[in-house]
Design a protein around this motif. Structure first.
Motif, PDB file in Angstrom:
ATOM      1  N   TYR A  11       0.805  -1.224   0.000  1.00  0.00           N
ATOM      2  CA  TYR A  11       0.000   0.000   0.000  1.00  0.00           C
ATOM      3  C   TYR A  11       0.842   1.281   0.000  1.00  0.00           C
ATOM      4  N   LYS A  31       0.016   3.681  -2.872  1.00  0.00           N
ATOM      5  CA  LYS A  31      -1.317   4.266  -2.718  1.00  0.00           C
ATOM      6  C   LYS A  31      -1.320   5.350  -1.646  1.00  0.00           C
ATOM      7  N   ILE A  32      -0.611   5.092  -0.539  1.00  0.00           N
ATOM      8  CA  ILE A  32      -0.540   6.094   0.529  1.00  0.00           C
ATOM      9  C   ILE A  32       0.174   7.340   0.030  1.00  0.00           C
ATOM     10  N   GLU A  60       0.356   8.384  -2.999  1.00  0.00           N
ATOM     11  CA  GLU A  60      -0.520   9.067  -3.956  1.00  0.00           C
ATOM     12  C   GLU A  60      -1.598   9.862  -3.243  1.00  0.00           C
ATOM     13  N   SER A  61      -2.131   9.310  -2.158  1.00  0.00           N
ATOM     14  CA  SER A  61      -3.192  10.005  -1.425  1.00  0.00           C
ATOM     15  C   SER A  61      -2.669  11.217  -0.667  1.00  0.00           C
ATOM     16  N   LEU A  62      -1.380  11.208  -0.330  1.00  0.00           N
ATOM     17  CA  LEU A  62      -0.797  12.328   0.413  1.00  0.00           C
ATOM     18  C   LEU A  62      -0.239  13.419  -0.493  1.00  0.00           C
ATOM     19  N   LYS A  63      -0.311  13.211  -1.797  1.00  0.00           N
ATOM     20  CA  LYS A  63       0.243  14.212  -2.708  1.00  0.00           C
ATOM     21  C   LYS A  63      -0.420  15.586  -2.583  1.00  0.00           C
ATOM     22  N   CYS A  98      -1.590  17.013   0.082  1.00  0.00           N
ATOM     23  CA  CYS A  98      -1.003  17.637   1.269  1.00  0.00           C
ATOM     24  C   CYS A  98       0.429  18.089   0.994  1.00  0.00           C
TER      25      CYS A  98
END
Length: 692
Positions: free
Chosen positions: A156, A159-160, A162-165, A167
């Motif tokens: 993961y 994915k993590i 990518e999701s924090l980009k 921020c």
């Protein structure tokens, strides 16, 4: 009868290009392989262009073997064998094919059985004797955590990220404003903590705090490119130092953990005595350094080599390097070498990134060298512990100096070019090249022989030179009625201010300054040997002064000195570093030599900054000889009346009056302390026998 077979000429196309045919290798088993199994990478994260079809890339697709020809050759070979040989080969081939088809299942089965047995052992040990099994349980839980963490990140992690980009993008766009709030909050927090701690414990922590600021300012003023300094690296480096020190020195779990670890290391190193006793006899400790200390270097080197072969050291170094990279923002190469220097020496850690050394920027080369100067090797760590230096302080210093080296080096020589390698995941650390664990152990022991010889030779040479220099200086001093003039006296006065700014007691700072001079101009082994003499004198409870010379220092000063000396920053190591790195990257010899002196200074200051952090955070347990010495004679911070009374009571209890004027002491007390306590509490002991 032997069969007449035509020589296979299909290898000529490969050999004409200097490439070995991957199909036609020695051995019958390799001849039966129609395709080679190659790695997806070549060891440095680059795809192997010959991965799928070597003949295609060489333009020799016709060189692939004909299956019918291979079968005919196999049948002809079987006809030449007897019935028993054919039966054995058939049986072996069946087992081999079964293993190849079910390789993963077999491996996972054995791994599962091993883990099942191991967990059963841990549970049974906890049931039978939980206290004894607690360490094994903690280590097991830590290992389980990191295994699942690695699996989680592997699955993961992208994915993590990518999701924090969003921020990350927000912080990048507004960082010029946010950073001032962050830095301001950190500054306020440090000031408040220091004020509260000073109000509670006295002013001992204030001097090393301002000493740390002074060292940072000096490094900034004399920086190669002061306007290019990235303060994120400096702040995070000092913050990591402070966090490590706070956890280890101020929290009970951290202190207990490192004290326990120090005891375990000492116990572990004691096993060296078995080999020393066998080689040198039962009286080997009569020649303590040669037969008890130096063999520890061999033993520790053997263990490190075995851990490298198993891949444990590489895994640990990658984890620590990743932590420093994401927090401090340093390049992967710098972070990797700095992490490696916690465990290995100044010439071994650059081997971790040897393929990338020619591509390093000059600032990265400076950082690699500074990290080597600011730390010590694990192999000599055991030798220092055997001298009597506290193991917990040496282990703590090794951890704290790693981020300090990066912070100081990137301030003294900031980055002005773009690094060619920016992702830690692209760096591949190879395991040991040995064939098995036994060979790895043997190789580690053999590799330690030159190190042991070098240590012994350097000590003989440096101590002889020191004796000669002292004799010469004493001869010169006697012309002015000062025969005590020596190299140690010069160092004690010249380097005393540096020791005092680390938080060392004023009267002890001259001794610590002497140790710093020995470490810088000779080596840390000479300095630690002298420090061990001071420690033994204090523990023996001998007189504080002999012929006007101080014989030992306080426990707190000993601890700070241990941190300040914990590094290879000396002029002898300068040649070793230049020679070692120059041999790994011959084209960068000029750059290596140009930044060597600056790296030596940066490594020295990194050790000093670690000592300052230790001076701020370290609070020794109530050690009464220190309390009495600092309170009664050294004009130090006054102890509370309760502590003073308690310590004088302990002194009275530990004193035995044999005859009038003949008193024996234990636990580090002496007659001078007894005189002082008799002045304060004359009814606590038969003080008339002490004072006329």
């Amino acid at each position: 009868m032997p069969t007449n077979r035509k020589p296979n000429i299909k290898m000529s196309a490969f050999k004409a290009r200097g490439v070995e045919n991957p199909i036609y290798e020695d051995g019958e088993e390799k001849q039966r392989k129609p395709y080679i199994e190659t790695s997806k990478t070549n060891g440095i994260g680059v795809d192997n262009p010959y991965d799928e079809d070597p003949e295609k890339h060489l333009g020799n697709e016709e060189c692939k073997p004909n299956d019918d020809n291979v079968k005919d050759e196999e049948e002809e070979e079987e006809e030449d064998q007897g019935p028993v040989a054919r039966c054995v080969n058939k049986f072996y081939g069946g087992i081999h094919n079964f293993y190849k088809r079910n390789k993963k299942i077999i491996h996972y089965t054995f791994l599962g059985l091993f883990l099942l047995g191991y967990f059963a052992l841990v549970i049974a040990a906890c049931i039978v004797n939980f206290k004894q099994a607690l360490a094994l349980l903690v280590l097991t839980l830590i290992a389980i955590f990191f295994v699942f963490w690695d699996l989680f990140i592997a699955k993961y992690g992208d994915k993590i990220a990518e999701s924090l980009k969003p921020c990350e993008k927000f912080l990048d766009n507004h960082w010029s404003i946010i950073r001032w709030f962050v830095y301001g909050a950190l500054l306020v927090a440090v000031i408040l903590w220091l004020a509260l701690d000073t109000a509670k414990r006295g002013t001992n922590q204030v001097i090393p705090f301002f000493g740390l600021i002074l060292y940072i300012l000096l490094i900034f003023i004399f920086s190669k490119h002061p306007t290019k300094v990235r303060w994120r690296i400096v702040i995070w480096g000092l913050l990591l130092q402070f966090i490590f020190g706070l956890i280890i020195l101020r929290t009970k779990p951290g202190l207990d953990a490192f004290n326990w670890l120090g005891i375990q290391v000492q116990t572990f190193l004691k096993y060296t005595d078995a080999g020393s006793r066998f080689i040198f006899g039962d009286n080997f400790q009569e020649h303590f350094f040669a037969f008890a200390v130096l063999p520890i270097v061999i033993f520790f080197s053997t263990i490190m080599s075995m851990m490298y072969y198993l891949g444990l050291m590489q895994w640990l170094i990658l984890k620590v390097g990743w932590l420093m990279q994401i927090t401090m923002g340093t390049s992967p190469m710098e972070s990797m070498v700095s992490a490696g220097n916690i465990f290995v020496g100044q010439t071994e850690s650059p081997l971790l990134i040897k393929p990338y050394l020619p591509d390093l920027t000059i600032s990265e080369i400076h950082s690699v060298m500074s990290s080597g100067f600011a730390t010590i090797a694990g192999s000599v760590l055991g030798a220092y512990i055997s001298l009597g230096i506290p193991a917990a302080h040496l282990l703590t210093a090794s951890v704290m100096s790693a981020p300090a080296a990066l912070a100081i080096s990137k301030t003294f020589w900031p980055e002005t070019a773009k690094s060619k390698h920016t992702m830690l995941s692209t760096i591949k650390l190879e395991k040991g090249k040995e064939n098995n664990l036994v060979e790895a152990a043997s190789q580690g022991a053999s590799a330690a022989v030159p190190l042991v010889a070098s240590i012994a030779a350097n000590l003989i040479a440096f101590l002889a030179v020191l004796a000669f220099v002292n004799a010469t200086l004493s001869w010169l001093g006697s012309m002015f009625n000062y025969p005590q003039f020596s190299f140690e006296v010069i160092c004690s006065y010249v380097l005393m201010p540096f020791a005092f700014m680390m938080g060392v007691n004023y009267n002890d700072s001259f001794l610590v300054g002497e140790l710093l001079g020995m470490k810088t101009f000779f080596n840390e082994f000479v300095a630690y040997q002298r420090l061990s003499e001071y420690i033994h004198n204090r523990e023996a409870g001998g007189p504080l002064f002999v012929d006007g010379e101080r014989q030992y220092m306080s426990v707190r000063s000993e601890a700070i000195a241990t941190y300040a000396l914990c590094g290879f920053a000396n002029f002898g190591s300068l040649g070793i570093m230049i020679g070692g790195l120059g041999s790994m990257a011959p084209k960068r010899k000029a750059d290596i030599a140009s930044c060597a002196i600056r790296a030596l200074i940066a490594g020295t200051v990194a050790c000093f900054s670690t000592a300052c952090i230790a001076g701020v955070l370290y609070i020794p347990e109530l050690y009464c000889p220190d309390v009495l010495m600092s309170t009664l004679f050294d004009n130090g911070t006054n102890a509370s009346t309760t502590n003073l009374m308690s310590c004088c009571t302990d002194l009275f209890k530990s004193s035995t009056l044999l005859l009038p004027g003949n008193i024996t002491f234990t636990e580090g007390f002496n007659i001078t302390m007894l005189n002082g306590c008799c002045v304060l509490f004359p009814s606590g002991f038969n003080c008339s026998e002490v004072r006329p």
